[in-house]
Design a protein around this motif. Structure first.
Motif, PDB file in Angstrom:
ATOM      1  N   LEU A 191       0.830  -1.209   0.000  1.00  0.00           N
ATOM      2  CA  LEU A 191       0.000   0.000   0.000  1.00  0.00           C
ATOM      3  C   LEU A 191       0.859   1.252   0.000  1.00  0.00           C
ATOM      4  O   LEU A 191       0.612   2.193  -0.762  1.00  0.00           O
ATOM      5  N   LYS A 192       1.876   1.258   0.862  1.00  0.00           N
ATOM      6  CA  LYS A 192       2.755   2.440   0.936  1.00  0.00           C
ATOM      7  C   LYS A 192       3.467   2.678  -0.395  1.00  0.00           C
ATOM      8  O   LYS A 192       3.551   3.800  -0.874  1.00  0.00           O
ATOM      9  N   ARG A 193       3.953   1.597  -0.999  1.00  0.00           N
ATOM     10  CA  ARG A 193       4.661   1.711  -2.278  1.00  0.00           C
ATOM     11  C   ARG A 193       3.718   2.136  -3.394  1.00  0.00           C
ATOM     12  O   ARG A 193       4.116   2.853  -4.315  1.00  0.00           O
ATOM     13  N   SER A 194       2.480   1.674  -3.324  1.00  0.00           N
ATOM     14  CA  SER A 194       1.524   1.952  -4.409  1.00  0.00           C
ATOM     15  C   SER A 194       1.270   3.453  -4.564  1.00  0.00           C
ATOM     16  O   SER A 194       0.984   3.928  -5.665  1.00  0.00           O
ATOM     17  N   LEU A 195       1.397   4.210  -3.482  1.00  0.00           N
ATOM     18  CA  LEU A 195       1.138   5.656  -3.549  1.00  0.00           C
ATOM     19  C   LEU A 195       2.151   6.365  -4.445  1.00  0.00           C
ATOM     20  O   LEU A 195       1.897   7.472  -4.903  1.00  0.00           O
ATOM     21  N   ARG A 196       3.292   5.712  -4.699  1.00  0.00           N
ATOM     22  CA  ARG A 196       4.310   6.302  -5.589  1.00  0.00           C
ATOM     23  C   ARG A 196       4.131   5.827  -7.033  1.00  0.00           C
ATOM     24  O   ARG A 196       4.963   6.112  -7.884  1.00  0.00           O
ATOM     25  N   GLU A 221      -7.513   9.458   2.095  1.00  0.00           N
ATOM     26  CA  GLU A 221      -7.488  10.897   2.416  1.00  0.00           C
ATOM     27  C   GLU A 221      -6.706  11.701   1.380  1.00  0.00           C
ATOM     28  O   GLU A 221      -6.981  12.877   1.177  1.00  0.00           O
ATOM     29  N   THR A 222      -5.722  11.039   0.752  1.00  0.00           N
ATOM     30  CA  THR A 222      -4.822  11.789  -0.145  1.00  0.00           C
ATOM     31  C   THR A 222      -5.242  11.717  -1.605  1.00  0.00           C
ATOM     32  O   THR A 222      -4.407  11.807  -2.503  1.00  0.00           O
ATOM     33  N   GLY A 223      -6.540  11.497  -1.839  1.00  0.00           N
ATOM     34  CA  GLY A 223      -7.044  11.632  -3.203  1.00  0.00           C
ATOM     35  C   GLY A 223      -7.146  10.352  -4.002  1.00  0.00           C
ATOM     36  O   GLY A 223      -7.140  10.397  -5.236  1.00  0.00           O
TER      37      GLY A 223
END
Length: 363
Positions: A191-196, A221-223
């Motif tokens: 999940l954390k990596r997917s945001l990049r 929350e971040t779109g």
């Protein structure tokens, strides 16, 4: 006569079986329309179960079973179906359970979901939770939602699953599917990596731990539009389950975050049909409104159910209301209605009222 895995899998596909159980000392068992049925073959020996597992498991999976006792993986049976497998040791011998994942994705109408839920798939951001007990069809519902987005929206979709169940091919959207243990070590890490990776839509197969829950809420929350599952029944319990996973000093903060990011909770159960062979899903639908956001923020989740009862104009209803409707239409039995109801006394009261109204209309 030795049992052949290909023949067993073909039978599962042909008969529409949901699960195949292979255990030492019993014939192969299938779950059909919710009931377990033995096949008309001799009981399996330890050699049989080991041989059958070796025909579908990789060397790495076999090593994993020897090392930790269990291996979960998915595999394709030609182009007919996919299977989710849990292979394990018990009493020192091999056993396995195979869950069939149909290749054809269902429409909302086939699942039994109302069209108003489709609006959720066009939200720009937020968290949509599909909840229910194991085997209630959560994966099928989510896969159908992703499929609709894939067909109708030009998005970047990332799914994080353990294991990958439904394969999605690029249609109008681009779909990246990552499997835990194969492509990435954990849900939280993925999940954390997917945001990049510039996603619009993220599907989280299961919110198992605090790290994953935190990452999912942050992503919403971040779109990003985030879909995830939880093993809870009912909207209120789902919110409580997430909040209770956090340390006490963070609970007020997560309530505020959830109030702003939670878009909807769809809770489902699967029931045997009374009108024909097969199963039908019962749904509870909560769509976030200003009053529900306030209840989540103020720690008054116990009042969410009454909001659902009066929120029909937003497409909301309780699980019990849907079960009563299914019973009234003759789709499920009285026994299923009462055993699956959240508030049995309230359901009985509703049935009495419906009977009185029907009698008055006859007069």
């Amino acid at each position: 006569m030795s049992v052949d895995m290909t023949e067993l899998l073909q039978l599962v596909v042909d008969e529409g079986v949901s699960d195949l159980h292979l255990e030492v000392g019993a014939p192969p068992m299938v779950r059909l329309h919710g009931d377990m049925t033995p096949l008309d073959v001799p009981p399996l020996t330890a050699q049989d179960t080991e041989r059958l597992i070796k025909t579908i498991a990789s060397e790495a999976h076999l090593q994993q079973i020897q090392a930790v006792g269990t291996a979960d993986f998915g595999f394709g049976f030609g182009d007919q179906a996919r299977f989710r497998v849990s292979a394990f040791k018990q009493k020192g011998v091999f056993g396995t359970v195979l869950r069939q994942i149909p290749n054809t994705l269902l429409t909302f109408e086939q699942i039994g979901l109302q069209e108003s839920v489709k609006d959720l798939l066009y939200r720009p951001r937020g968290l949509v939770l599909v909840t229910g007990p194991t085997g209630s069809g959560k994966s099928t519902t989510l896969a159908s939602m992703i499929n609709i987005i894939n067909q109708e929206r030009a998005c970047h979709i990332i799914t994080i699953e353990d294991p990958i169940e439904f394969y999605h091919y690029h249609k109008k959207s681009v779909v990246i599917q990552r499997e835990i243990g194969v492509d990435v070590p954990s849900f939280g890490e993925a999940l954390k990596r997917s945001l990049r990776q510039d996603p619009d839509i993220i599907l989280v197969g299961e919110m198992r731990d605090l790290e994953t829950m935190e990452a999912a809420v942050t992503a919403a929350e971040t779109g990003h539009l985030v879909f995830a599952t939880l093993h809870t029944t009912g909207a209120a319990r789902t919110v409580d389950r997430i909040v209770d996973a956090f340390p006490t000093n963070q609970q007020a903060q997560i309530r505020t975050q959830l109030a702003s990011s939670l878009v909807a909770v769809i809770s489902q159960v699967l029931l045997p049909r009374a009108d024909k062979p097969g199963r039908v899903a019962g749904f509870e639908i909560m769509v976030s409104t200003p009053s529900i956001q306030a209840l989540i923020r103020d720690n008054k989740t116990f009042r969410i159910t009454s909001e659902l009862q009066t929120g029909a104009k937003y497409g909301m209803h309780t699980l019990d209301a849907h079960l009563v409707e299914l019973f009234e239409r003759g789709v499920i039995s009285y026994t299923e209605l009462i055993t699956k109801a959240q508030d049995q006394e309230s359901v009985l009261q509703t049935l009495r009222q419906l009977q009185q109204e029907a009698q008055q209309q006859k007069k």
